[in-house]
Design a protein around this motif. Structure first.
Motif, PDB file in Angstrom:
ATOM      1  N   ASN A   1      81.946  72.447 123.364  1.00  0.00           N
ATOM      2  CA  ASN A   1      82.774  72.324 122.163  1.00  0.00           C
ATOM      3  C   ASN A   1      84.131  72.943 122.449  1.00  0.00           C
ATOM      4  O   ASN A   1      84.227  74.111 122.822  1.00  0.00           O
ATOM      5  CB  ASN A   1      82.085  73.066 121.006  1.00  0.00           C
ATOM      6  CG  ASN A   1      82.916  73.047 119.737  1.00  0.00           C
ATOM      7  OD1 ASN A   1      84.051  73.503 119.710  1.00  0.00           O
ATOM      8  ND2 ASN A   1      82.341  72.527 118.672  1.00  0.00           N
ATOM      9  N   TYR A   2      85.177  72.138 122.298  1.00  0.00           N
ATOM     10  CA  TYR A   2      86.516  72.685 122.489  1.00  0.00           C
ATOM     11  C   TYR A   2      87.437  72.283 121.348  1.00  0.00           C
ATOM     12  O   TYR A   2      87.271  71.236 120.737  1.00  0.00           O
ATOM     13  CB  TYR A   2      87.117  72.279 123.841  1.00  0.00           C
ATOM     14  CG  TYR A   2      87.181  70.788 124.102  1.00  0.00           C
ATOM     15  CD1 TYR A   2      86.110  70.117 124.681  1.00  0.00           C
ATOM     16  CD2 TYR A   2      88.317  70.052 123.775  1.00  0.00           C
ATOM     17  CE1 TYR A   2      86.158  68.750 124.925  1.00  0.00           C
ATOM     18  CE2 TYR A   2      88.378  68.696 124.022  1.00  0.00           C
ATOM     19  CZ  TYR A   2      87.295  68.048 124.590  1.00  0.00           C
ATOM     20  OH  TYR A   2      87.347  66.696 124.821  1.00  0.00           O
ATOM     21  N   ALA A   3      88.366  73.184 121.064  1.00  0.00           N
ATOM     22  CA  ALA A   3      89.386  72.900 120.058  1.00  0.00           C
ATOM     23  C   ALA A   3      90.697  72.707 120.794  1.00  0.00           C
ATOM     24  O   ALA A   3      91.116  73.577 121.551  1.00  0.00           O
ATOM     25  CB  ALA A   3      89.480  74.053 119.070  1.00  0.00           C
ATOM     26  N   ARG A   4      91.295  71.544 120.627  1.00  0.00           N
ATOM     27  CA  ARG A   4      92.520  71.224 121.355  1.00  0.00           C
ATOM     28  C   ARG A   4      93.648  70.988 120.364  1.00  0.00           C
ATOM     29  O   ARG A   4      93.404  70.768 119.169  1.00  0.00           O
ATOM     30  CB  ARG A   4      92.318  69.968 122.218  1.00  0.00           C
ATOM     31  CG  ARG A   4      92.001  68.723 121.398  1.00  0.00           C
ATOM     32  CD  ARG A   4      91.599  67.547 122.269  1.00  0.00           C
ATOM     33  NE  ARG A   4      92.726  66.952 122.960  1.00  0.00           N
ATOM     34  CZ  ARG A   4      93.386  65.865 122.544  1.00  0.00           C
ATOM     35  NH1 ARG A   4      93.015  65.234 121.440  1.00  0.00           N
ATOM     36  NH2 ARG A   4      94.403  65.379 123.226  1.00  0.00           N
TER      37      ARG A   4
ATOM     38  N   VAL B   1      86.323  68.934 119.464  1.00  0.00           N
ATOM     39  CA  VAL B   1      85.530  67.885 120.104  1.00  0.00           C
ATOM     40  C   VAL B   1      84.207  68.481 120.579  1.00  0.00           C
ATOM     41  O   VAL B   1      84.185  69.512 121.249  1.00  0.00           O
ATOM     42  CB  VAL B   1      86.288  67.266 121.299  1.00  0.00           C
ATOM     43  CG1 VAL B   1      85.487  66.134 121.927  1.00  0.00           C
ATOM     44  CG2 VAL B   1      87.658  66.751 120.851  1.00  0.00           C
ATOM     45  N   TRP B   2      83.135  67.839 120.163  1.00  0.00           N
ATOM     46  CA  TRP B   2      81.794  68.223 120.618  1.00  0.00           C
ATOM     47  C   TRP B   2      81.348  67.168 121.634  1.00  0.00           C
ATOM     48  O   TRP B   2      81.344  65.981 121.315  1.00  0.00           O
ATOM     49  CB  TRP B   2      80.792  68.172 119.486  1.00  0.00           C
ATOM     50  CG  TRP B   2      80.992  69.084 118.329  1.00  0.00           C
ATOM     51  CD1 TRP B   2      82.011  69.062 117.428  1.00  0.00           C
ATOM     52  CD2 TRP B   2      80.112  70.138 117.897  1.00  0.00           C
ATOM     53  NE1 TRP B   2      81.823  70.029 116.467  1.00  0.00           N
ATOM     54  CE2 TRP B   2      80.656  70.693 116.734  1.00  0.00           C
ATOM     55  CE3 TRP B   2      78.903  70.640 118.386  1.00  0.00           C
ATOM     56  CZ2 TRP B   2      80.043  71.743 116.051  1.00  0.00           C
ATOM     57  CZ3 TRP B   2      78.303  71.682 117.703  1.00  0.00           C
ATOM     58  CH2 TRP B   2      78.863  72.231 116.560  1.00  0.00           C
ATOM     59  N   VAL B   3      80.967  67.603 122.817  1.00  0.00           N
ATOM     60  CA  VAL B   3      80.491  66.650 123.801  1.00  0.00           C
ATOM     61  C   VAL B   3      79.078  67.044 124.219  1.00  0.00           C
ATOM     62  O   VAL B   3      78.851  68.172 124.663  1.00  0.00           O
ATOM     63  CB  VAL B   3      81.405  66.635 125.047  1.00  0.00           C
ATOM     64  CG1 VAL B   3      80.940  65.562 126.014  1.00  0.00           C
ATOM     65  CG2 VAL B   3      82.843  66.381 124.635  1.00  0.00           C
ATOM     66  N   SER B   4      78.179  66.135 124.026  1.00  0.00           N
ATOM     67  CA  SER B   4      76.787  66.423 124.359  1.00  0.00           C
ATOM     68  C   SER B   4      76.659  66.766 125.833  1.00  0.00           C
ATOM     69  O   SER B   4      77.164  66.057 126.695  1.00  0.00           O
ATOM     70  CB  SER B   4      75.917  65.205 124.040  1.00  0.00           C
ATOM     71  OG  SER B   4      74.622  65.439 124.534  1.00  0.00           O
ATOM     72  N   ALA B   5      76.012  67.894 126.103  1.00  0.00           N
ATOM     73  CA  ALA B   5      75.784  68.293 127.487  1.00  0.00           C
ATOM     74  C   ALA B   5      74.299  68.205 127.768  1.00  0.00           C
ATOM     75  O   ALA B   5      73.720  69.016 128.480  1.00  0.00           O
ATOM     76  CB  ALA B   5      76.302  69.712 127.709  1.00  0.00           C
ATOM     77  N   TYR B   6      73.690  67.217 127.162  1.00  0.00           N
ATOM     78  CA  TYR B   6      72.247  67.109 127.202  1.00  0.00           C
ATOM     79  C   TYR B   6      71.897  65.731 127.713  1.00  0.00           C
ATOM     80  O   TYR B   6      72.382  64.723 127.177  1.00  0.00           O
ATOM     81  CB  TYR B   6      71.714  67.323 125.780  1.00  0.00           C
ATOM     82  CG  TYR B   6      70.285  66.928 125.553  1.00  0.00           C
ATOM     83  CD1 TYR B   6      69.239  67.757 125.952  1.00  0.00           C
ATOM     84  CD2 TYR B   6      69.968  65.729 124.904  1.00  0.00           C
ATOM     85  CE1 TYR B   6      67.932  67.410 125.713  1.00  0.00           C
ATOM     86  CE2 TYR B   6      68.661  65.373 124.670  1.00  0.00           C
ATOM     87  CZ  TYR B   6      67.644  66.220 125.075  1.00  0.00           C
ATOM     88  OH  TYR B   6      66.352  65.865 124.831  1.00  0.00           O
ATOM     89  N   GLU B   7      71.112  65.667 128.757  1.00  0.00           N
ATOM     90  CA  GLU B   7      70.712  64.370 129.296  1.00  0.00           C
ATOM     91  C   GLU B   7      69.500  63.884 128.519  1.00  0.00           C
ATOM     92  O   GLU B   7      68.462  64.553 128.511  1.00  0.00           O
ATOM     93  CB  GLU B   7      70.359  64.533 130.788  1.00  0.00           C
ATOM     94  CG  GLU B   7      69.764  63.301 131.431  1.00  0.00           C
ATOM     95  CD  GLU B   7      70.797  62.192 131.621  1.00  0.00           C
ATOM     96  OE1 GLU B   7      70.556  61.088 131.124  1.00  0.00           O
ATOM     97  OE2 GLU B   7      71.838  62.462 132.255  1.00  0.00           O
ATOM     98  N   PRO B   8      69.593  62.746 127.835  1.00  0.00           N
ATOM     99  CA  PRO B   8      68.440  62.267 127.082  1.00  0.00           C
ATOM    100  C   PRO B   8      67.210  62.181 127.990  1.00  0.00           C
ATOM    101  O   PRO B   8      67.315  61.726 129.122  1.00  0.00           O
ATOM    102  CB  PRO B   8      68.877  60.884 126.612  1.00  0.00           C
ATOM    103  CG  PRO B   8      70.367  60.945 126.603  1.00  0.00           C
ATOM    104  CD  PRO B   8      70.743  61.872 127.730  1.00  0.00           C
ATOM    105  N   GLN B   9      66.087  62.625 127.474  1.00  0.00           N
ATOM    106  CA  GLN B   9      64.871  62.666 128.292  1.00  0.00           C
ATOM    107  C   GLN B   9      64.484  61.266 128.742  1.00  0.00           C
ATOM    108  O   GLN B   9      64.565  60.307 127.988  1.00  0.00           O
ATOM    109  CB  GLN B   9      63.723  63.287 127.486  1.00  0.00           C
ATOM    110  CG  GLN B   9      63.921  64.767 127.209  1.00  0.00           C
ATOM    111  CD  GLN B   9      64.113  65.581 128.470  1.00  0.00           C
ATOM    112  OE1 GLN B   9      63.254  65.618 129.328  1.00  0.00           O
ATOM    113  NE2 GLN B   9      65.278  66.230 128.604  1.00  0.00           N
TER     114      GLN B   9
END
Lengths: 492, 277
Positions: free
Chosen positions: B125-128, B263-271
């Motif tokens: 999650n970053y704020a730009r 911006v939220w970027v999923s850092a999760y690989e779907p199983q």
């Protein structure tokens, strides 16, 4: 690919699943009458100002609430000013922080009770109040508690001081969570507060008042006045208020901005939205389906950052809609206090009628209306089944205006450019989602959206460390994160 | 000895990288430092509308340049001003140094104002900072060229396109800036200069729905602020009121010329891999 073959058996879930109720049993007594919390004391309010608050799931009266008039608002503002001058504004940050930590802990301890009360008052499922609202409420107080003694680092190169007395007006969709979003940063930065909860959801704020008193927060640091628009206007117009923080409709946001123009009052506005949920063909589609569901049916779609416009890449649109419909047909609608419930009641009869009116407008403008759920929609109470509107155009009312209900307008696009253009073709700019497994496309689209929050492969995610707020007509100022401190600080 | 007859110059508007007269054909007479009458183009509502349209078109390409390149272009503006120093109004050195100051912010301000937020889930999650877009700016006439470059450079460094609204009485400084801009590498439309009746131009700007922000120097606009805020309510317009140009915009002031975008970027690989393939 994902195309369902004609031979695939169709899932018919309605009536197929035995839906045994699992009611939440934690008792949370509802007071018969709510007044105000001024200068550390619960006051009953004036008899003649009483109005009735209803339970959305049943439509039955829940409690009587007093509405504060200008004189009562004045007493609250005076109490806040005196608390600011005498104790709170000058208190060392570390001490202020300790109060906030105490409040956070106390909220955690009583979270189930608060969750039940919130679900009864608001109509949202206990699964949400218990698993989302309440943990976030406590987390917000914890987060900003830690900032209280670190404000020298809040604004690069500047010494800061609190603004003074903040008037905070919050909505009914996340009553206690919005109170936490407003109170925690205001208190951490040394401001005192007069908070006005929404007239249809006053219960948890008054229980919070109890918690604040238990935490021995100095009297007057937080004051709560109940009431509707007139009470809010009295707060906005009060000359002793230095800052207004408002969450609600864009329409009321404009009124407040006009009313305070030239007064020197500082404003933060967290207003409406018409969020786009962009699904590319290369997305992880099952996750995207879940995200679309979370985006629009979370809290019955009564979310300013709801993903209420679904934009699907044309090539997968039909298949994706099939998946989406199948998933919607597993959603259980009904008693908010049943732990199995996915979709609860809308907050008020007015909101119910508003949503029904929009569905009718959609139908009249040519939309195909599809509704689904795993069980019949209850006849009593303010319920609307999850609704899809297909065959809609960018110019349709249901695509342009915020419905604030479980109603999803479905559009398609062909290229990333078209997706960006359509997503940005709105006067709002609060939140949007992008679904793709291709990183370069994901960042390009996310950064191109006129949207204060972008969820890439996600939807409706909230965190106290994450700034939230809108662009364009969705308002200005941020809540959450370091940016959430800025609106409550003056440069020394 | 007969004095040489000098050439008078009408001070024109500078819009989209071009010097233009007002579509209205109107000018306003002012007196320059030598007490000679000078005619200044009087920007009209239509001129402003056109300038906003051109500024809007310039926002995307300008914000899309690298921060390094925008800094280079700002520094080049300082070089152009320095070369003209003998012909600039007294005190122009401060204005040139101010451009250099902001040029240096270009590829650094994001590092000061952005944040990587530790959210309690598997997301990055970053704020730009994201540019506001089109900003109409009214510097304080008392600040002269310094006020103009402060408003223009602060906005340019944050990625905005600016329409400077200048009272005709400060038209000399406006012309100095516009002529330097014209020979700098600034793409047309990023900084536009409109002279005229300031209150009139400000009201037109406040009534225009496609203006994202108003940048107001207190000294120039104090008496109008209430009206401008009320007019801005319609579009929830961003307002930045600065005390003047004596000091350069601080990081938090520059922040107000941008939007925080989270911006939220999923850092999760779907199983089991992505099931959609």
């Amino acid at each position: 690919m994902n195309q369902q073959k004609p031979s695939d058996p169709t899932l018919k879930l309605r009536g197929a699943l035995p839906l045994a109720p699992a009611p939440e049993r934690c008792p949370a007594p509802v007071p018969e009458r709510l007044g105000h919390f001024i200068g550390g004391e619960v006051v009953p309010g004036r008899d003649e100002s009483l109005f009735t608050s209803y339970e959305p799931a049943t439509g039955e009266p829940l409690c009587q609430v007093a509405a504060a008039d200008a004189e009562e608002v004045d007493r609250a503002v005076t109490a806040a000013r005196s608390a600011f001058d005498r104790v709170w504004g000058g208190m060392p940050g570390a001490e202020r922080g300790k109060y906030l930590y105490r409040i956070a802990r106390r909220i955690q301890e009583r979270s189930r009770e608060l969750a039940v009360l919130e679900s009864r008052d608001n109509g949202k499922p206990i699964r949400e109040t218990r698993d989302v609202d309440l943990p976030l409420v406590a987390a917000h107080f914890f987060y900003y508690a830690g900032w209280a003694d670190k404000l020298d680092y809040a604004i690069p190169g500047q010494r800061v001081r609190p603004v003074g007395v903040a008037g905070q007006i919050i909505p009914w969709n996340f009553p206690l969570l919005m109170a936490a979003w407003k109170l925690a940063p205001a208190l951490a930065t040394g401001n005192t507060v007069v908070l006005k909860p929404a007239e249809t959801t006053p219960l948890t704020a008054m229980m919070l008042a109890e918690i604040l008193a238990e935490a021995e927060l100095p009297p007057g640091v937080v004051n709560i006045v109940n009431g509707a628009g007139a009470t809010g206007a009295a707060l906005v117009d009060h000359p002793g208020v230095d800052k207004i923080a408002f969450t609600g409709s864009t329409e009321v946001g404009r009124i407040i901005t006009r009313a305070t123009a030239g007064s020197g009052k500082r404003l933060t506005m967290e207003l409406g939205g018409k969020g786009a949920n962009i699904v590319f063909a290369d997305a992880a589609l099952d996750q995207a389906v879940e995200g679309v569901i979370d985006g629009i049916f979370f809290n019955q779609g009564q979310v300013c950052c709801a993903g209420s416009r679904l934009l699907i890449e044309e090539g997968i649109a039909a298949a994706f809609l099939d998946r989406l419909k199948r998933r919607i047909e597993t959603l259980r609608i009904g008693d908010p206090l049943d732990k199995n419930t996915d979709v609860g009641a809308l907050n008020s009869v007015e909101q119910l009628q508003r949503v029904q009116r929009y569905i009718e407008i959609g139908r009249r403008q040519g939309a195909a209306v599809w509704q689904g759920s795993a069980c019949p929609t209850p006849e009593q109470g303010y319920f609307v089944a999850p609704t899809l509107l297909t065959g809609v155009q960018q110019t349709d009312t249901v695509v342009r205006e915020e419905i604030f209900g479980p109603v999803l307008s479905v559009l398609t696009f062909r290229t990333p450019d078209e997706a960006i253009r359509k997503a940005n073709d709105t006067e709002y700019g609060l939140a949007a989602s992008v679904w793709t497994e291709k990183a370069s496309k994901l960042f390009e689209v996310a950064h191109a959206l006129n949207s204060g929050v972008v969820w890439a492969n996600g939807a409706n995610l909230f965190d106290p460390a994450s700034p939230f707020g809108g662009m364009r007509h969705s308002g200005f100022g941020r809540e959450g994160g370091i940016a959430g401190l800025w609106p409550y600080l003056e440069i020394q | 000895m007969s004095a040489r007859l000098t050439i008078d110059k009408t001070l024109k508007l500078y819009v989209g990288g071009k010097f233009i007269r007002s579509e209205s054909g109107r000018t306003m007479p002012i007196e320059d430092e030598d007490h000679r009458a000078v005619n200044v183009a009087r920007g009209s509502r239509k001129d402003l509308r056109e300038a906003i349209r051109i500024a809007r078109a310039a926002t995307g390409p300008w914000a899309g340049r690298t921060a390094y390149n925008r800094g280079q272009i700002l520094y080049r503006l300082a070089e152009m001003l320095e070369g003209r120093l003998p012909s600039l109004s007294p005190g122009a050195e401060a204005a040139i140094d101010r451009v250099v100051h902001h040029a240096g912010w270009s590829d650094k301000i994001a590092a000061v104002l952005s944040a990587l937020n530790p959210v309690s889930t598997t997301y990055v999650n970053y704020a730009r900072m994201r540019p506001l877009g089109v900003v109409c700016a009214a510097p304080d006439p008392a600040d002269g060229l310094l006020g103009l470059v402060e408003a223009a450079a602060a906005n340019a460094v944050m990625g905005n396109a600016t329409v400077l609204l200048i009272d005709a009485r400060s038209a000399t400084a406006a012309a100095e800036l516009a002529e330097a801009l014209a020979t700098s590498d600034f793409p047309g439309g990023v900084i536009n200069v409109l002279t005229g009746e300031l209150a009139e131009l400000l009201h037109h700007a406040a009534d225009h729905d496609d203006v994202d922000g108003l940048y107001l120097a207190h000294g120039a606009t104090a008496s109008l602020q209430g009206e401008l805020e009320a007019a801005g309510a319609r579009v929830l317009r961003r307002m930045l009121v600065v005390p003047g140009a004596a000091r350069p915009a601080t990081p938090i002031q520059l922040q107000k010329l941008a939007e925080v975008q989270t911006v939220w970027v999923s850092a999760y690989e779907p199983q089991g891999g992505a099931p959609g393939y």
